[in-house]
Design an enzyme around this catalytic site. Structure first.
Site, short mmCIF file in Angstrom:
data_model
loop_
_atom_site.label_atom_id
_atom_site.label_comp_id
_atom_site.label_asym_id
_atom_site.label_seq_id
_atom_site.Cartn_x
_atom_site.Cartn_y
_atom_site.Cartn_z
N CYS A 141 -130.82 6.65 10.45
CA CYS A 141 -130.17 5.35 10.26
C CYS A 141 -131.05 4.16 10.63
O CYS A 141 -130.61 3.02 10.54
CB CYS A 141 -128.87 5.31 11.05
SG CYS A 141 -127.74 6.63 10.54
N HIS A 270 -126.80 -3.41 14.79
CA HIS A 270 -126.52 -2.08 14.23
C HIS A 270 -125.02 -1.92 14.07
O HIS A 270 -124.55 -1.51 13.02
CB HIS A 270 -127.11 -1.01 15.15
CG HIS A 270 -127.07 0.36 14.60
ND1 HIS A 270 -127.67 0.71 13.41
CD2 HIS A 270 -126.51 1.49 15.08
CE1 HIS A 270 -127.49 2.00 13.18
NE2 HIS A 270 -126.77 2.50 14.17
N HIS A 304 -121.48 2.31 6.70
CA HIS A 304 -122.80 2.65 7.23
C HIS A 304 -123.57 3.37 6.13
O HIS A 304 -123.27 4.51 5.79
CB HIS A 304 -122.65 3.54 8.46
CG HIS A 304 -123.92 3.70 9.25
ND1 HIS A 304 -125.17 3.44 8.72
CD2 HIS A 304 -124.14 4.09 10.54
CE1 HIS A 304 -126.09 3.66 9.64
NE2 HIS A 304 -125.48 4.05 10.75
#
Length: 375
Positions: A141, A270, A304
């Site tokens: 990620c 994030h 995400h």
């Protein structure tokens, strides 16, 4: 030598870059329940999936997403590639799963090199005719930041004249199963930094930037500063609770870019919406920005997108620098007071000069990328 963004493109569950920017400013979310996931027995059926592309071949979904985002980035920078020798053009692509559907449909004839991150990087290189360095970053990620940071470093060092950099992540049923079994996924909406947040939400998408030297850029849209990296080496999936690894990445990026923390006008967080990750990130932000800094996450809007996440967020950061607007924290206007953050509740116009784009990944991979307003 200064590395700058001369073009950008993205495709998310909210649409292309312009649509995504407008949706984030409006506080929109693309999350919805999907009948096919319910029919297949998934315990969580809400996700953010791209509907603006034709379905196409599932095992080439990543390539299709990449092509769409790349076309927009190149159209914005029409003078970047003409006249540049192909071996002076580099390609840098981040992804977590690669062509996930290829793995999901694997048979005895399965060939990983047809579906992994390198396959996506080779595809992008073929589209632009690049024969210079072709790199794939499987840093989960944080992969988009890794790719863009490496590309900018290559331009600054004179190793390439033009770098095409970004991230790609098609929707992954493997990831849906994994995150659901970890109990990391929200059953409804992702609400970063909100009290009672229940978890992340899976998305898909792609984003690319064209990076050149300032001298080559027809129009410089943003400056790409240094990439800061750190490693928690703490736990396979959980960050250190004190956020020390995240803070180290932020500190490295700012120090190497020569940008004081007080000069940062927005942290593109994030912000996954999980209790542990958001709390650790908040601890890191309080450490590195004791005077406070505007913070928001766009994952409530588009989910995400894993390896593409920080690449999409780079595009949003460039838009924020161009427009002089800090975007809001989607699905999270009422921040958890226990986090001690200045979470942006509504679009905040202002003099946006420097942005810190943060991305973290399982295994303790921490990254932060500095982006600045073009002169």
């Amino acid at each position: 030598m200064t590395a700058v963004v001369s073009g950008y493109g993205a495709i998310t569950a909210l649409g292309a870059a312009d649509d995504t920017w407008a949706g984030v400013l409006a506080g929109a979310t693309a999350a919805r329940s999907w009948e096919d996931l319910a029919d297949e027995g998934f315990p969580v059926t809400t996700a953010c999936r791209v509907t603006s592309l034709p379905p196409g071949d599932p095992v080439r979904r990543g390539r299709d997403l990449a092509s769409a985002a790349l076309a927009d980035a190149l159209a914005m920078a029409p003078g970047a590639l003409p006249g540049v020798p192909s071996d002076r053009v580099g390609v840098y692509v981040g992804t977590t799963m690669g062509e996930s559907a290829g793995y999901e449909r694997a048979t005895t004839a399965f060939a990983a090199d047809e579906h992994n991150g390198a396959a996506l990087a080779r595809h992008v290189a073929g589209v632009v005719g690049a024969t210079g360095p072709v790199r794939a970053y499987g840093t989960a990620c944080a992969a988009g930041n890794y790719a863009i940071g490496a590309a900018a470093a290559a331009v600054r060092a004179g190793r390439v004249d033009v770098a095409i950099a970004g991230g790609v992540e098609p929707f992954s049923r493997i990831a849906m199963v994994g995150f659901a079994r970890m109990r990391a996924m929200t059953p409804d909406l992702c609400r970063p930094f909100v009290a009672g947040r229940r978890g992340m939400q899976l998305g898909e998408g792609a984003a690319f930037v064209v990076i050149t030297s300032a001298a080559r850029a027809g129009q410089a849209r943003a400056v790409v500063g240094a990439l800061g990296l750190a490693s928690d080496a703490h736990h396979p999936t959980s960050p250190r609770a004190d956020g020390s690894g995240m803070a180290a990445a932020m500190r490295s990026a700012l120090s190497r870019s020569g940008v004081p923390a007080d000069d940062v006008d927005w942290v593109c967080a994030h912000g996954t919406g999980t209790p542990q990750s958001d709390a650790a990130e908040a601890a890191a932000l309080r450490t590195e920005f004791p005077a406070g800094v505007p913070v928001s996450s766009i994952k409530g809007a588009i989910g995400h997108t894993m390896g593409a996440a920080s690449a999409v967020e780079t595009v949003i950061a460039v838009r924020a620098l161009e427009a002089g607007v800090v975007p809001p924290n989607v699905n999270g206007p009422s921040a958890d007071p226990g986090l001690g953050l200045d979470v942006v509740a509504a679009p905040r116009p202002g003099d946006v000069r420097w942005v810190l784009n943060c991305a973290y990944a399982f295994g303790g991979l921490d990254s932060a990328l500095v982006l600045g307003r073009a002169a």
